[in-house]
Design an enzyme around this catalytic site. Structure first.
Site, PDB file in Angstrom:
ATOM      1  N   ASP A 181       0.789  -1.239   0.000  1.00 11.79           N
ATOM      2  CA  ASP A 181       0.000   0.000   0.000  1.00 11.79           C
ATOM      3  C   ASP A 181       0.823   1.292   0.000  1.00 11.79           C
ATOM      4  O   ASP A 181       0.288   2.365   0.266  1.00 11.79           O
ATOM      5  CB  ASP A 181      -0.984   0.009   1.176  1.00 11.79           C
ATOM      6  CG  ASP A 181      -0.278  -0.082   2.509  1.00 11.79           C
ATOM      7  OD1 ASP A 181       0.952  -0.227   2.525  1.00 11.79           O
ATOM      8  OD2 ASP A 181      -0.969  -0.005   3.545  1.00 11.79           O
ATOM      9  N   GLU A 182       2.100   1.177  -0.292  1.00 14.71           N
ATOM     10  CA  GLU A 182       2.901   2.397  -0.353  1.00 14.71           C
ATOM     11  C   GLU A 182       3.895   2.324  -1.516  1.00 14.71           C
ATOM     12  O   GLU A 182       4.397   1.253  -1.842  1.00 14.71           O
ATOM     13  CB  GLU A 182       3.667   2.614   0.956  1.00 14.71           C
ATOM     14  CG  GLU A 182       2.736   2.719   2.159  1.00 14.71           C
ATOM     15  CD  GLU A 182       3.404   3.293   3.401  1.00 14.71           C
ATOM     16  OE1 GLU A 182       4.487   3.872   3.287  1.00 14.71           O
ATOM     17  OE2 GLU A 182       2.817   3.137   4.477  1.00 14.71           O
TER      18      GLU A 182
END
Length: 353
Positions: free
Chosen positions: A100-101
């Site tokens: 998610d990054e």
DNA sequence: GCGGATCAC
DNA sequence: TATGGTGATCCGC
């Protein structure tokens, strides 16, 4: 370089929570989201058997209203792919940090003559529309500041840090916000009276190097707004590992060996799909008292054979009989010194094209 | 090159 | 208080 760091908030979205969490049965409580807490802590407290990964937080829900939700990593992965598709509309120079990054190098982009903020807003809104997930982003002239800005903007914001603003912005930040400064480094920094970016800026580069070696140099540069590291969008994996914790501990040799066989086979499968071979096998083992060691063995020639990996892991394991006595809390195998197989079909074709 | 430490997520 | 899994990097030998 125009750098960009995006962080998508998955864990707080009811459909995409990636980790175990505790939720109230009664949706009128806590906005229907229930309460996230350390799963193991709650498991113990309420006598529920669970060994889910932990996340942060709150309590306040009565025991009889608690229910455990298992993580849905498949869902999590598919949403991550969706988000990546949106990012690829802007640039292919994406360095994934986790599911998610990611860092994006938007010095050039595929959409046209837009500012970094316009690109960021485009992705942020599209991600929200298509997945319902909020995300924050930071935009600046290097990776370090982009990430710092993204953290600052959480959970659904944006931060633009211009070169002339960087030093003042950094001066205001607590050292805990600096990437790479963890628990231990923080402790030493605070003992030296260094608590903020301003304190780091006040120390000479030499002083920081003397105390923290390479890390000191990095902190000195970061605090001064300097980070020359590129967005590594083509990086290849350097190790592959598999490990598991047991509760209760493992005391039987046969059971341990079976586990090692399983790990070796899993790793061999990944080596196969990634078309790489390994030259180094590492065994990791932890006893009931949390005493942990790793032992490794370099191979004469590289391999991707499950049984060969297992044999090395088994050899290493048998050199550490004390752990069976004490009880094995954790057992793991990993492989490093990965070598890309040459003359890979896909490479040939892409080269010819 | 090895093993432990530290860090991020 | 209780500490999961995966991967990377740095340090001192």
């Amino acid at each position: 370089m125009d750098a960009f760091y995006a962080s998508v908030e998955m864990r707080d979205h009811p459909e995409y929570r990636k980790k175990a969490l505790v939720i109230a049965h009664d949706p009128r409580e806590h906005n229907g989201h229930g309460v996230i807490t350390t799963a193991n802590y709650v498991a113990r407290k309420y006598g529920v058997g669970s060994a889910m990964p932990a996340i942060k937080a709150v309590q306040k829900v009565p025991a009889d209203k608690l229910v455990f939700l298992p993580p849905d990593f498949e869902k999590y992965r598919s949403v991550s792919a969706q988000v990546h598709e949106i990012m690829h509309e802007v640039t292919d120079k994406i360095q994934s940090v986790s599911l998610d990054e990611a860092y994006l190098d938007v010095t050039q982009n595929k959409l046209g003559d837009y500012s970094t903020i316009q690109l960021g807003n485009y992705m942020q809104q599209k991600i929200y529309k298509e997945t319902g997930l909020t995300c924050s982003y930071g935009a600046s002239y290097n990776k370090f500041l982009a990430k710092m800005g993204s953290e600052y903007a959480k959970p659904f914001g944006k931060t633009l840090i211009l070169p002339e603003e960087a030093k003042d912005f950094l001066a205001r930040q607590d050292i805990s916000k600096f990437h790479g400064v963890g628990k231990k480094t923080q402790l030493i920094l605070r003992e030296l009276g260094i608590n903020t970016g301003a304190d780091l800026q006040a120390k000479s580069v030499k002083y920081l190097i003397d105390h923290f070696k390479k890390m000191g140099y990095v902190m000195a540069m970061h605090s001064r707004g300097i980070d020359l590291s590129p967005v590594e969008w083509q990086r290849q994996r350097k190790s592959i590992g598999k490990e598991r914790t047991f509760e209760p501990s493992v005391f039987e040799e046969q059971k341990a060996l079976t586990l090692l066989r399983g790990y070796s086979s899993d790793i061999a499968n990944i080596l196969m799909t990634q078309n790489v071979k390994t030259k180094c096998i590492v065994l990791k083992i932890r006893d009931t008292d949390f005493y942990t060691v790793t032992r490794r063995r370099m191979l004469k020639s590289s391999t991707r054979d499950a049984h060969e990996i297992y044999q090395e892991a088994k050899d290493l394991f048998e050199e550490l009989p004390e752990f069976l006595e004490k009880g094995i809390r954790l057992l793991g195998v990993s492989v490093t010194s990965l070598e890309q197989e040459k003359y890979q079909e896909t490479n040939l074709f892409s080269t010819l094209e």
